[in-house]
Design a protein around this motif. Structure first.
Motif, PDB file in Angstrom:
ATOM      1  N   GLU A  15       0.834  -1.215   0.000  1.00 20.67           N
ATOM      2  CA  GLU A  15       0.000   0.000   0.000  1.00 20.67           C
ATOM      3  C   GLU A  15       0.866   1.261   0.000  1.00 20.67           C
ATOM      4  O   GLU A  15       0.505   2.282  -0.553  1.00 20.67           O
ATOM      5  CB  GLU A  15      -0.877   0.016   1.257  1.00 20.67           C
ATOM      6  CG  GLU A  15      -2.084  -0.890   1.146  1.00 20.67           C
ATOM      7  CD  GLU A  15      -2.840  -0.937   2.453  1.00 20.67           C
ATOM      8  OE1 GLU A  15      -2.597  -0.092   3.329  1.00 20.67           O
ATOM      9  OE2 GLU A  15      -3.686  -1.840   2.586  1.00 20.67           O
ATOM     10  N   GLN A  16       2.017   1.144   0.648  1.00 20.43           N
ATOM     11  CA  GLN A  16       2.893   2.307   0.809  1.00 20.43           C
ATOM     12  C   GLN A  16       3.608   2.683  -0.484  1.00 20.43           C
ATOM     13  O   GLN A  16       4.210   3.761  -0.560  1.00 20.43           O
ATOM     14  CB  GLN A  16       3.987   1.963   1.830  1.00 20.43           C
ATOM     15  CG  GLN A  16       3.732   2.475   3.219  1.00 20.43           C
ATOM     16  CD  GLN A  16       4.947   2.194   4.077  1.00 20.43           C
ATOM     17  OE1 GLN A  16       5.518   1.123   3.994  1.00 20.43           O
ATOM     18  NE2 GLN A  16       5.343   3.151   4.877  1.00 20.43           N
ATOM     19  N   TYR A  17       3.559   1.804  -1.482  1.00 21.42           N
ATOM     20  CA  TYR A  17       4.421   1.959  -2.656  1.00 21.42           C
ATOM     21  C   TYR A  17       4.314   3.345  -3.297  1.00 21.42           C
ATOM     22  O   TYR A  17       5.305   4.045  -3.486  1.00 21.42           O
ATOM     23  CB  TYR A  17       4.108   0.864  -3.679  1.00 21.42           C
ATOM     24  CG  TYR A  17       4.937   0.963  -4.939  1.00 21.42           C
ATOM     25  CD1 TYR A  17       6.284   0.623  -4.930  1.00 21.42           C
ATOM     26  CD2 TYR A  17       4.378   1.413  -6.138  1.00 21.42           C
ATOM     27  CE1 TYR A  17       7.062   0.725  -6.072  1.00 21.42           C
ATOM     28  CE2 TYR A  17       5.143   1.523  -7.286  1.00 21.42           C
ATOM     29  CZ  TYR A  17       6.477   1.178  -7.247  1.00 21.42           C
ATOM     30  OH  TYR A  17       7.245   1.289  -8.369  1.00 21.42           O
ATOM     31  N   GLN A  18       3.094   3.759  -3.589  1.00 18.72           N
ATOM     32  CA  GLN A  18       2.890   5.040  -4.282  1.00 18.72           C
ATOM     33  C   GLN A  18       3.442   6.201  -3.471  1.00 18.72           C
ATOM     34  O   GLN A  18       4.070   7.118  -4.000  1.00 18.72           O
ATOM     35  CB  GLN A  18       1.391   5.279  -4.568  1.00 18.72           C
ATOM     36  CG  GLN A  18       0.785   4.340  -5.596  1.00 18.72           C
ATOM     37  CD  GLN A  18       1.519   4.373  -6.939  1.00 18.72           C
ATOM     38  OE1 GLN A  18       2.183   5.355  -7.279  1.00 18.72           O
ATOM     39  NE2 GLN A  18       1.433   3.291  -7.699  1.00 18.72           N
ATOM     40  N   GLU A  19       3.204   6.129  -2.174  1.00 17.60           N
ATOM     41  CA  GLU A  19       3.653   7.194  -1.269  1.00 17.60           C
ATOM     42  C   GLU A  19       5.182   7.290  -1.276  1.00 17.60           C
ATOM     43  O   GLU A  19       5.758   8.374  -1.348  1.00 17.60           O
ATOM     44  CB  GLU A  19       3.176   6.833   0.134  1.00 17.60           C
ATOM     45  CG  GLU A  19       3.064   7.996   1.076  1.00 17.60           C
ATOM     46  CD  GLU A  19       2.659   7.501   2.454  1.00 17.60           C
ATOM     47  OE1 GLU A  19       3.387   7.786   3.389  1.00 17.60           O
ATOM     48  OE2 GLU A  19       1.618   6.782   2.536  1.00 17.60           O
ATOM     49  N   LEU A  20       5.831   6.133  -1.225  1.00 18.86           N
ATOM     50  CA  LEU A  20       7.298   6.123  -1.187  1.00 18.86           C
ATOM     51  C   LEU A  20       7.897   6.568  -2.518  1.00 18.86           C
ATOM     52  O   LEU A  20       8.899   7.278  -2.551  1.00 18.86           O
ATOM     53  CB  LEU A  20       7.814   4.725  -0.811  1.00 18.86           C
ATOM     54  CG  LEU A  20       7.478   4.283   0.621  1.00 18.86           C
ATOM     55  CD1 LEU A  20       7.953   2.865   0.876  1.00 18.86           C
ATOM     56  CD2 LEU A  20       8.082   5.211   1.656  1.00 18.86           C
ATOM     57  N   VAL A  21       7.249   6.166  -3.616  1.00 17.91           N
ATOM     58  CA  VAL A  21       7.734   6.605  -4.936  1.00 17.91           C
ATOM     59  C   VAL A  21       7.642   8.121  -5.036  1.00 17.91           C
ATOM     60  O   VAL A  21       8.551   8.797  -5.524  1.00 17.91           O
ATOM     61  CB  VAL A  21       6.909   5.932  -6.057  1.00 17.91           C
ATOM     62  CG1 VAL A  21       7.177   6.591  -7.397  1.00 17.91           C
ATOM     63  CG2 VAL A  21       7.240   4.456  -6.151  1.00 17.91           C
ATOM     64  N   LYS A  22       6.517   8.663  -4.521  1.00 19.99           N
ATOM     65  CA  LYS A  22       6.330  10.117  -4.540  1.00 19.99           C
ATOM     66  C   LYS A  22       7.444  10.808  -3.763  1.00 19.99           C
ATOM     67  O   LYS A  22       8.016  11.810  -4.197  1.00 19.99           O
ATOM     68  CB  LYS A  22       4.972  10.447  -3.901  1.00 19.99           C
ATOM     69  CG  LYS A  22       4.475  11.826  -4.245  1.00 19.99           C
ATOM     70  CD  LYS A  22       3.046  12.001  -3.767  1.00 19.99           C
ATOM     71  CE  LYS A  22       2.853  13.438  -3.381  1.00 19.99           C
ATOM     72  NZ  LYS A  22       2.155  13.648  -2.171  1.00 19.99           N
ATOM     73  N   ARG A  23       7.767  10.246  -2.616  1.00 22.12           N
ATOM     74  CA  ARG A  23       8.832  10.856  -1.788  1.00 22.12           C
ATOM     75  C   ARG A  23      10.186  10.779  -2.503  1.00 22.12           C
ATOM     76  O   ARG A  23      10.980  11.712  -2.442  1.00 22.12           O
ATOM     77  CB  ARG A  23       8.891  10.121  -0.435  1.00 22.12           C
ATOM     78  CG  ARG A  23       9.843  10.749   0.552  1.00 22.12           C
ATOM     79  CD  ARG A  23       9.379  12.127   0.988  1.00 22.12           C
ATOM     80  NE  ARG A  23      10.441  12.915   1.595  1.00 22.12           N
ATOM     81  CZ  ARG A  23      11.099  13.896   0.991  1.00 22.12           C
ATOM     82  NH1 ARG A  23      10.811  14.241  -0.246  1.00 22.12           N
ATOM     83  NH2 ARG A  23      12.046  14.560   1.585  1.00 22.12           N
ATOM     84  N   LEU A  24      10.423   9.664  -3.187  1.00 21.40           N
ATOM     85  CA  LEU A  24      11.681   9.538  -3.946  1.00 21.40           C
ATOM     86  C   LEU A  24      11.767  10.596  -5.036  1.00 21.40           C
ATOM     87  O   LEU A  24      12.814  11.194  -5.252  1.00 21.40           O
ATOM     88  CB  LEU A  24      11.769   8.149  -4.589  1.00 21.40           C
ATOM     89  CG  LEU A  24      12.531   7.074  -3.809  1.00 21.40           C
ATOM     90  CD1 LEU A  24      12.566   5.788  -4.598  1.00 21.40           C
ATOM     91  CD2 LEU A  24      13.947   7.508  -3.469  1.00 21.40           C
ATOM     92  N   ASP A  25      10.620  10.834  -5.719  1.00 20.05           N
ATOM     93  CA  ASP A  25      10.595  11.868  -6.767  1.00 20.05           C
ATOM     94  C   ASP A  25      10.877  13.243  -6.166  1.00 20.05           C
ATOM     95  O   ASP A  25      11.589  14.050  -6.741  1.00 20.05           O
ATOM     96  CB  ASP A  25       9.236  11.892  -7.486  1.00 20.05           C
ATOM     97  CG  ASP A  25       9.048  10.636  -8.319  1.00 20.05           C
ATOM     98  OD1 ASP A  25      10.068   9.963  -8.580  1.00 20.05           O
ATOM     99  OD2 ASP A  25       7.907  10.330  -8.685  1.00 20.05           O
ATOM    100  N   GLU A  26      10.281  13.481  -4.987  1.00 20.29           N
ATOM    101  CA  GLU A  26      10.504  14.774  -4.318  1.00 20.29           C
ATOM    102  C   GLU A  26      11.980  14.954  -3.988  1.00 20.29           C
ATOM    103  O   GLU A  26      12.537  16.025  -4.137  1.00 20.29           O
ATOM    104  CB  GLU A  26       9.676  14.858  -3.030  1.00 20.29           C
ATOM    105  CG  GLU A  26       8.224  15.197  -3.277  1.00 20.29           C
ATOM    106  CD  GLU A  26       7.359  14.974  -2.051  1.00 20.29           C
ATOM    107  OE1 GLU A  26       6.145  15.018  -2.193  1.00 20.29           O
ATOM    108  OE2 GLU A  26       7.914  14.733  -0.958  1.00 20.29           O
ATOM    109  N   ARG A  27      12.575  13.865  -3.526  1.00 17.91           N
ATOM    110  CA  ARG A  27      14.004  13.913  -3.207  1.00 17.91           C
ATOM    111  C   ARG A  27      14.813  14.324  -4.431  1.00 17.91           C
ATOM    112  O   ARG A  27      15.701  15.152  -4.358  1.00 17.91           O
ATOM    113  CB  ARG A  27      14.481  12.518  -2.812  1.00 17.91           C
ATOM    114  CG  ARG A  27      14.451  12.221  -1.362  1.00 17.91           C
ATOM    115  CD  ARG A  27      15.346  11.025  -1.218  1.00 17.91           C
ATOM    116  NE  ARG A  27      15.009  10.203  -0.110  1.00 17.91           N
ATOM    117  CZ  ARG A  27      15.442   8.964   0.038  1.00 17.91           C
ATOM    118  NH1 ARG A  27      16.179   8.400  -0.891  1.00 17.91           N
ATOM    119  NH2 ARG A  27      15.159   8.263   1.087  1.00 17.91           N
TER     120      ARG A  27
END
Ligand code: SF4
Length: 456
Positions: free
Chosen positions: A167-179
């Motif tokens: 479930e967390q996948y999308q959230e973590l990908v978003k954070r990686l993009d922000e990084r």
């Protein structure tokens, strides 16, 4: 006659005065006497609504945070449980003995409501007070960074490819993009493919062969009395060299003085930094990053070769000339070479080159600036400053260790940033100069922009 212990049945009424129970020379008494946090009401007026429940007064919450770091209490829950048992803390916070103490969550909620900027503002007010008190000169600063262990287990690190169904996948990908947008470099590719599900702001770093999730704290320390003038936190994998310009700008802003000299280790000695600082007319007592890297091998570094601009040649350690041979359009460098016969018969050859064609040197567009920076660092003043830097910065960080700067108390970048600001308030140089507790309390007062005593 021997006294016999009597059962403590408790009295129905007590004749009790909390004020009298706190000894006259209690350090908190001095602190309370000169502590005035009323300015917080003005700073925070837009952060609270006009109706609804009445909050715990912000100065009381700030005092609790002060106690948390002043006594280095392990957790906020523990501190709130301890407050009713400590008469001195109750008195300091303005609570009566039978008054109910708020839930521990009030501290984390306040941090969230106030945000990092309030703490930064408090920190800056302190520095300005130190400037007014003549403790900060602003002309020469020492800069360094240190890793802070994140409050997240290595087991929380996930490889994105492995958790596509989570479930967390999308959230973590978003954070990686922000990084990536924030320009956070990875330690190799590892931080582009891995992320901590517990604290996505932390990144994997490696120090002395140990990998951990980290943040990085960046500080500048003023030369005069070793007051820390700036503090910023980034994720662990950010290169400190990239934060130097921002640190100088922040220092100049808060101190309201131009920096004349920057002292830092070789990690800051990049062409970009030399270039930026030289443009501003700042002396760079910074060792050259390239030179220190080359010295790891047996081969002489480029710093051993002197460039003679008038003749456009390099002079090698044996006193021979390296002439201009070629220019690389793509890489924008000029190659200088010596005849291979000269190297073949040279006594220094084993320390200089393994190339059978003789030693060569590449000259890059920023080399003039690096050479000027290297000259600054090699001057008498530069050598003295670089020696001093080691002790000064180590002292600055070592003192913070006692108050837990090395390990994040909380998760997420902004919270770690608040922690580091509070640690600095606790351990700024005055605390080191005046090793007793009362003086450290006074440092708090300065830190919180309270009334500065004339002796400071
Ligand atoms: S090996 Fe060649 S470049 Fe190096 S010191 Fe000797 S003569 Fe000079």
């Amino acid at each position: 006659m021997i006294g016999v212990e009597s059962p403590n049945n408790g009295k129905l009424f007590y004749n009790f005065n909390l004020e009298k129970k706190v000894r006259k020379n209690h350090p908190l008494r001095k602190l309370k006497e000169i502590l005035n946090l009323d300015f917080m009401y003005n700073l925070l007026k837009d952060k609270y609504g006009y109706n609804g429940n009445i909050s715990v007064p912000p100065p009381v919450i700030m005092k609790m945070m002060i106690l948390l770091f002043l006594y280095n209490v392990r957790s906020e829950r523990e501190m709130m449980e301890t407050i009713p048992e400590r008469l001195d803390w109750l008195w300091f916070l303005g609570y009566d003995i039978d008054e109910e103490v708020p839930n521990h969550s009030v501290l984390s909620k306040a941090r969230k409501r106030w945000g990092e900027d309030i703490f930064k503002e408090l920190f800056n007010r302190v520095v300005r007070q130190a400037v007014e008190a003549g403790l900060v000169d602003g002309e020469k600063i020492f800069v360094d960074a240190s890793l802070v262990e994140a409050d997240a287990s290595k087991n929380s690190v996930k490889k994105l490819d492995d958790i596509k169904l989570d479930e967390q996948y999308q959230e973590l990908v978003k954070r990686l993009d922000e990084r990536a947008e924030e320009g956070v470099e990875g330690s190799g590719k590892i931080n582009q493919e891995h992320i901590s599900s517990t604290d996505p702001d932390a990144t994997i770093t490696s120090q002395s062969g140990v990998r951990q999730l980290s943040y990085k704290v960046h500080r500048s320390v003023d030369d005069r009395k070793e007051i820390i003038t700036t503090c910023s936190v980034t994720t662990g994998s950010v290169n400190e060299a990239h934060v130097l310009e921002k640190t100088i700008a922040e220092h100049e802003d808060v101190v309201e003085a131009k920096v004349g000299t920057v002292v830092a280790d070789s990690k800051y000695g990049t062409t970009e930094n030399y270039s930026a600082l030289k443009e501003k007319g700042i002396k760079t007592h910074i060792k050259d990053l390239g030179a220190s890297r080359v010295h790891r091998g047996d081969v002489f570094g480029k710093d051993r070769f002197a460039y003679v601009a008038e003749r456009d040649v390099y002079i090698c350690p044996a006193g021979k000339e390296l002439q201009r041979r070629s220019w690389n359009r793509n890489r924008q460098w000029t190659k200088y070479r010596i005849d291979k016969e000269q190297c073949a018969s040279c006594e220094l050859r084993s320390q200089c080159t393994n190339d059978k064609n003789g030693r060569s040197i590449s000259r890059l567009p920023g080399d003039d600036l690096i050479a000027a920076g290297r000259q600054d660092a090699a001057s008498e003043e530069g050598i003295k400053d670089l020696k001093r830097r080691q002790h000064l910065m180590e002292r600055s960080y070592a003192y913070g260790k006692r108050f837990g700067y090395k390990r994040a108390r909380w998760r997420a970048l902004w919270r770690v940033s608040i922690q580091q600001l509070l640690v600095i308030l606790r351990g700024n140089r005055l605390g080191i100069l005046c090793r007793n507790f009362i003086c450290r309390c006074r440092m708090f007062l300065i830190t919180l922009n309270l009334r500065l005593k004339p002796e400071y």
